[in-house]
Design an enzyme around this catalytic site. Structure first.
Site, short mmCIF file in Angstrom:
data_model
loop_
_atom_site.label_atom_id
_atom_site.label_comp_id
_atom_site.label_asym_id
_atom_site.label_seq_id
_atom_site.Cartn_x
_atom_site.Cartn_y
_atom_site.Cartn_z
N ASP A 9 42.99 33.82 29.40
CA ASP A 9 42.00 33.28 30.43
C ASP A 9 40.71 34.03 29.60
O ASP A 9 40.77 34.77 29.13
CB ASP A 9 42.30 33.46 31.72
CG ASP A 9 41.08 33.22 32.62
OD1 ASP A 9 40.39 32.26 32.33
OD2 ASP A 9 40.46 34.03 33.36
N ASP A 11 36.91 34.41 31.74
CA ASP A 11 36.37 34.88 32.45
C ASP A 11 37.18 35.74 33.60
O ASP A 11 38.11 35.34 34.17
CB ASP A 11 35.64 33.95 33.52
CG ASP A 11 34.50 33.27 32.72
OD1 ASP A 11 33.57 33.89 32.06
OD2 ASP A 11 34.60 31.98 32.72
N ASP A 167 43.70 35.90 35.32
CA ASP A 167 43.40 36.52 36.57
C ASP A 167 43.35 35.72 37.82
O ASP A 167 42.91 36.09 38.97
CB ASP A 167 42.15 37.31 36.66
CG ASP A 167 40.93 36.49 36.51
OD1 ASP A 167 41.06 35.49 35.97
OD2 ASP A 167 40.13 36.82 37.15
#
Length: 221
Positions: A9, A11, A167
């Site tokens: 991922d 961001d 996250d």
């Protein structure tokens, strides 16, 4: 043998982009004559793509979704995506160790492809990844596993030789749907409850070069 692929991922996983997303949202609010946001409010809106981000921001100020506001935010953010965004400490070293061990790297993000490319280029990461799947690169986006599988295929990988790192619950759900292990990272924007279903947890980027090979049953050379 097909090289293993580490799919990240963006961001909250590779980069701390909240400062620039926050600034762009506040500029949008100013143009609309609305109050700005706190950093915590903005972090809570990140993870489901730019349209949902703008929808959430407008809803928080009592406004309905506005396509013109979305276009305004997208153009402004893309042009200024890397003014304050940085790689999380330890990420450059972790990526280098994985590459040295023969891993291919890929990015699967719900951020639009244009903004993703601008950000990666500004951070000196252009060309570093075997594939970059943006939020508008495929017909679906995370948590739909099709987004992850499309990115993985573009990177020349296969589910049995890949790990997703993120996250947000979207990352873990996409990994489970694609039948590959997902690592939830503790330094990002997602609440700890989003780790449900993860194959492993990483407290720091320094743990990644050990965790990823372990999930595929191999050692790090």
């Amino acid at each position: 043998m097909i090289a293993p692929v580490a799919v990240f991922d963006l961001d909250g996983t590779l980069v701390d982009s909240a400062p620039d997303i926050h600034a762009a949202l506040d500029r949008l609010m100013a143009r609309l004559g609305l109050p700005p946001f706190s950093r915590a409010e903005v972090i809570g809106m990140i993870g489901d793509g730019v349209r949902v981000l703008v929808e959430r921001a407008l809803a928080a100020r009592g406004r309905c979704f506005d396509p013109e506001a979305l276009a305004s935010f997208s153009a402004d953010y893309t042009a200024r995506a890397a003014e304050a965004t940085t790689l999380f400490p330890g990420i450059p070293e972790a990526l280098a160790m994985l590459e040295a061990a023969g891993w291919r790297l890929a990015v699967c993000t719900n951020k639009p492809a244009a903004a993703t490319a601008a950000l990666l280029g500004a951070l000196g990461l252009e060309g570093r990844f075997a594939a970059v799947g943006g939020g508008d690169s495929f017909p679906t986006r995370k948590p739909d596993p099709g987004h992850l599988l499309g990115t993985l295929a573009a990177a020349g990988g296969e589910p049995g030789r890949a790990v997703m790192v993120g996250d947000h619950r979207n990352d873990i759900q996409a990994a489970r749907g694609a039948c590959l292990p997902g690592i939830f990272v503790a330094w990002g924007y997602g609440a700890p409850t989003m780790a449900e279903g993860a194959a492993a947890l990483a407290a720091t980027p320094e743990e990644l070069p050990r965790l990823l090979p372990a999930l595929l049953g191999q050692g790090l050379a």
